[in-house]
Write a protein that holds these residues in place. Sequence first.
Motif, PDB file in Angstrom:
ATOM      1  N   LEU A 179     -14.371   3.794  -6.490  1.00  0.00           N
ATOM      2  CA  LEU A 179     -13.822   4.151  -5.181  1.00  0.00           C
ATOM      3  C   LEU A 179     -13.005   5.432  -5.261  1.00  0.00           C
ATOM      4  O   LEU A 179     -13.107   6.311  -4.401  1.00  0.00           O
ATOM      5  CB  LEU A 179     -12.943   3.001  -4.707  1.00  0.00           C
ATOM      6  CG  LEU A 179     -12.792   2.929  -3.208  1.00  0.00           C
ATOM      7  CD1 LEU A 179     -14.114   2.538  -2.592  1.00  0.00           C
ATOM      8  CD2 LEU A 179     -11.725   1.936  -2.865  1.00  0.00           C
ATOM      9  N   ASP A 183      -1.802  -5.785   3.878  1.00  0.00           N
ATOM     10  CA  ASP A 183      -3.198  -5.846   3.469  1.00  0.00           C
ATOM     11  C   ASP A 183      -4.023  -6.819   4.306  1.00  0.00           C
ATOM     12  O   ASP A 183      -5.242  -6.830   4.230  1.00  0.00           O
ATOM     13  CB  ASP A 183      -3.228  -6.285   2.000  1.00  0.00           C
ATOM     14  CG  ASP A 183      -4.586  -6.075   1.361  1.00  0.00           C
ATOM     15  OD1 ASP A 183      -5.197  -5.039   1.660  1.00  0.00           O
ATOM     16  OD2 ASP A 183      -5.029  -6.941   0.613  1.00  0.00           O
ATOM     17  N   PRO A 233      -5.823  -1.914   7.829  1.00  0.00           N
ATOM     18  CA  PRO A 233      -7.085  -2.567   7.453  1.00  0.00           C
ATOM     19  C   PRO A 233      -8.085  -2.610   8.614  1.00  0.00           C
ATOM     20  O   PRO A 233      -9.291  -2.437   8.400  1.00  0.00           O
ATOM     21  CB  PRO A 233      -6.653  -3.978   7.048  1.00  0.00           C
ATOM     22  CG  PRO A 233      -5.240  -3.829   6.616  1.00  0.00           C
ATOM     23  CD  PRO A 233      -4.663  -2.751   7.481  1.00  0.00           C
ATOM     24  N   ILE A 280      -9.670   0.765   8.929  1.00  0.00           N
ATOM     25  CA  ILE A 280     -10.669   0.982   7.878  1.00  0.00           C
ATOM     26  C   ILE A 280     -11.950   0.228   8.224  1.00  0.00           C
ATOM     27  O   ILE A 280     -13.045   0.773   8.177  1.00  0.00           O
ATOM     28  CB  ILE A 280     -10.140   0.520   6.499  1.00  0.00           C
ATOM     29  CG1 ILE A 280      -8.933   1.345   6.081  1.00  0.00           C
ATOM     30  CG2 ILE A 280     -11.232   0.620   5.435  1.00  0.00           C
ATOM     31  CD1 ILE A 280      -8.307   0.892   4.768  1.00  0.00           C
ATOM     32  N   VAL A 309     -12.333   7.643   5.214  1.00  0.00           N
ATOM     33  CA  VAL A 309     -12.107   6.252   4.807  1.00  0.00           C
ATOM     34  C   VAL A 309     -11.934   6.169   3.291  1.00  0.00           C
ATOM     35  O   VAL A 309     -11.039   5.480   2.794  1.00  0.00           O
ATOM     36  CB  VAL A 309     -13.270   5.346   5.267  1.00  0.00           C
ATOM     37  CG1 VAL A 309     -13.147   3.959   4.655  1.00  0.00           C
ATOM     38  CG2 VAL A 309     -13.300   5.242   6.776  1.00  0.00           C
ATOM     39  N   ASN A 310     -12.770   6.885   2.560  1.00  0.00           N
ATOM     40  CA  ASN A 310     -12.664   6.860   1.095  1.00  0.00           C
ATOM     41  C   ASN A 310     -11.285   7.291   0.623  1.00  0.00           C
ATOM     42  O   ASN A 310     -10.701   6.678  -0.268  1.00  0.00           O
ATOM     43  CB  ASN A 310     -13.717   7.787   0.471  1.00  0.00           C
ATOM     44  CG  ASN A 310     -15.112   7.213   0.578  1.00  0.00           C
ATOM     45  OD1 ASN A 310     -15.279   5.998   0.621  1.00  0.00           O
ATOM     46  ND2 ASN A 310     -16.098   8.068   0.652  1.00  0.00           N
ATOM     47  N   ALA A 353      -8.671   4.744   1.537  1.00  0.00           N
ATOM     48  CA  ALA A 353      -8.782   3.600   0.636  1.00  0.00           C
ATOM     49  C   ALA A 353      -8.004   3.846  -0.658  1.00  0.00           C
ATOM     50  O   ALA A 353      -7.279   2.973  -1.136  1.00  0.00           O
ATOM     51  CB  ALA A 353     -10.242   3.308   0.331  1.00  0.00           C
ATOM     52  N   VAL A 387      -4.342   3.690   0.014  1.00  0.00           N
ATOM     53  CA  VAL A 387      -3.923   2.291   0.166  1.00  0.00           C
ATOM     54  C   VAL A 387      -3.765   1.633  -1.196  1.00  0.00           C
ATOM     55  O   VAL A 387      -2.786   0.930  -1.453  1.00  0.00           O
ATOM     56  CB  VAL A 387      -4.947   1.514   1.030  1.00  0.00           C
ATOM     57  CG1 VAL A 387      -4.717   0.015   0.922  1.00  0.00           C
ATOM     58  CG2 VAL A 387      -4.859   1.957   2.474  1.00  0.00           C
ATOM     59  N   ILE A 388      -4.715   1.874  -2.088  1.00  0.00           N
ATOM     60  CA  ILE A 388      -4.610   1.280  -3.429  1.00  0.00           C
ATOM     61  C   ILE A 388      -3.307   1.723  -4.086  1.00  0.00           C
ATOM     62  O   ILE A 388      -2.525   0.906  -4.581  1.00  0.00           O
ATOM     63  CB  ILE A 388      -5.799   1.691  -4.322  1.00  0.00           C
ATOM     64  CG1 ILE A 388      -7.093   1.094  -3.780  1.00  0.00           C
ATOM     65  CG2 ILE A 388      -5.580   1.239  -5.761  1.00  0.00           C
ATOM     66  CD1 ILE A 388      -8.321   1.473  -4.587  1.00  0.00           C
ATOM     67  N   SER A 402      -0.163   0.255  -2.336  1.00  0.00           N
ATOM     68  CA  SER A 402       0.068  -1.186  -2.406  1.00  0.00           C
ATOM     69  C   SER A 402       0.344  -1.644  -3.828  1.00  0.00           C
ATOM     70  O   SER A 402       0.897  -2.715  -4.042  1.00  0.00           O
ATOM     71  CB  SER A 402      -1.113  -1.940  -1.803  1.00  0.00           C
ATOM     72  OG  SER A 402      -2.308  -1.415  -2.317  1.00  0.00           O
ATOM     73  N   ILE A 403      -0.022  -0.816  -4.776  1.00  0.00           N
ATOM     74  CA  ILE A 403       0.278  -1.171  -6.161  1.00  0.00           C
ATOM     75  C   ILE A 403       1.790  -1.060  -6.418  1.00  0.00           C
ATOM     76  O   ILE A 403       2.368  -1.830  -7.170  1.00  0.00           O
ATOM     77  CB  ILE A 403      -0.535  -0.257  -7.115  1.00  0.00           C
ATOM     78  CG1 ILE A 403      -1.918  -0.865  -7.322  1.00  0.00           C
ATOM     79  CG2 ILE A 403       0.174  -0.049  -8.423  1.00  0.00           C
ATOM     80  CD1 ILE A 403      -2.825  -0.027  -8.178  1.00  0.00           C
ATOM     81  N   SER A 439      -5.235  -4.218  -1.077  1.00  0.00           N
ATOM     82  CA  SER A 439      -6.485  -3.545  -0.751  1.00  0.00           C
ATOM     83  C   SER A 439      -7.707  -4.443  -0.813  1.00  0.00           C
ATOM     84  O   SER A 439      -8.724  -4.086  -1.357  1.00  0.00           O
ATOM     85  CB  SER A 439      -6.717  -2.323  -1.629  1.00  0.00           C
ATOM     86  OG  SER A 439      -5.825  -2.253  -2.683  1.00  0.00           O
ATOM     87  N   VAL A 455     -10.553  -2.728   0.856  1.00  0.00           N
ATOM     88  CA  VAL A 455     -10.985  -1.585   0.062  1.00  0.00           C
ATOM     89  C   VAL A 455     -11.866  -2.045  -1.100  1.00  0.00           C
ATOM     90  O   VAL A 455     -12.859  -1.410  -1.448  1.00  0.00           O
ATOM     91  CB  VAL A 455      -9.729  -0.824  -0.428  1.00  0.00           C
ATOM     92  CG1 VAL A 455     -10.074   0.137  -1.520  1.00  0.00           C
ATOM     93  CG2 VAL A 455      -9.059  -0.128   0.738  1.00  0.00           C
TER      94      VAL A 455
END
Lengths: 281, 270
Positions: free
Chosen positions: A29, A204, A221, A224, A237-238, A241, A244-245, A248-249, B110, B113
């Motif tokens: 991704l 999420d 979400p 997306i 979107v990519n 994404a 977001v990763i 959110s980590i 995600s 995702v």
Amino acid sequence: MRLSRRSTILLRLAVAAGLAFIYIPLGILVLYAFNSSNILEWPPPGLTFDWFPRAIEDSGARDAFFTSIKVACVATSIAIILGTLASLAVARHRFFGRETISFLVLLPIALPGIVTGVALSDTFTQVLGIDLSLFTVVVGHATFCIVVVYNNVIARMRRLAGSLEEASADLGADPWQTFAYVTLPNLQTALVAGALLAFALSFDEIIVTTFTIGAAQETLPIWIFANLFRPNALPVVNVVAVIVILLSIIPVYFAHRLTREEGGTAATRGGTIEAEATAVP
Amino acid sequence: MQVGTLLAGPVGWLVIGYLGSLAVLLIASFWEVDPLSGEVVRNLSLTNFQTLIDEPVYRTIALRTIVIAGLVTVTDVLLALPIAFYMAKVASRRGKALLVVAVLLPLWSSYLVKVYSWRTILSENGPLNWLLDPLGLHGPGFGNVAVWLVMSYLWLPYMILPIYAGLERIPNSLISASEDLGARPGHTFRRVIMPLVFPAIVAGSIFTFSLTMGDYITPRLVSNNQFIGNVVFNNITNDLPLASAFAVVPILVMIGYLLVARRLGAFEHI
């Protein structure tokens, strides 16, 4: 455990394969976010940074992002209050139905998302006559976020000796003073960890959200999801994404750090990051 | 502080708000929709459940959903056990800490995702077919296999972490004792470790099972098949009573599952 060399190697291979299984899709991704072509072909014909400014300027994505932040903040605040109150009651008092509280708190997350979604949607539209909106989304999110705060706080309360609170009371503090000066400072990191996880969970969530959100609104979400089927939007979107990763980590990592020093670590869906005092006889 | 004061808020919210909503869902599942006006008619009848039982397509969908939920759960147990075991009993302190973080980080975030990523991986011109093509093989494409694979992926960390925590609770001295008494590692694993870690496995399975049953986005993104969630979501605006009735199926399944899990001691591990 004493394992033969061969078993150890096999086990290591299994772990490596498991981690590869977890991380390769995320890696792919990330790679696509730099894809110079705006169709998804493999391997990407070239790499570019161009989509990042485009994504940041995309007003739809930005609005949805801030909507998600707002929803998550309000839902988390409600969950903190309700989760903390419930855990204080269960940890420090005996009453009828005490054992069922943990079950009750867990139920919204243990039942499938569509169930919670339909139940809330039915109640809002058919019984209460409330139009679906961000308010109804917040109610839904808060409901399943309570468990995360509850589990983190109660794990801490069980570890915290009740004698501290008794000492405070013996020294003449009223219940509020004891709570403010003795209990709360001890709960601090558990509360922050619970709040971070509740935030991540809300940020999420999509299934309950689709059942409770109004027609004109979008959380990230949902944005997306809506744009996955629009070919022109795919590069944006990519990139979203990947953002977001990364975003959110961060809360999950900090929640882990906050509770790590105190013993074992685990985080189930219920959000207990702090392992309870080792249950070894 | 008084128990009543502490409990009023959370219990009010969850009992009146949440359990109340579930009650509404249950009642709504007996309502009907007027075929002409499309309005919800609040007559109690068994029509919806009759439809769900009579129409073979709904049975197929319910069965498909439950079977895939079961398969995903079994798959995740098999994948999670070696990882969790390595984390808890073999890895060094440092390795353990790193692994916990590695498993934890992708857990809470995600969801969509990740499904999307699999959609690209499994697509016709995606990386998987690119990889398999030289070997003369072809990926599963979109369908039930894809749903099973993606769901197993999505919920795997929810299985690893409770099992890991359960294994951590087992004192090493028990394992040493078993070894000293002459048991081989396989024997120790089956007779000492498995019985002790079993409740934790059940705890993890609650989530892998329930999340699979409650998901309709993954089936939409990586298959053309309907799952319970798809039927519920597609009907919620036009035929709310039917949607509610179909949502009763996962409720019943999960209540049964939770009661069994509780008996097996899984609630200590959530």
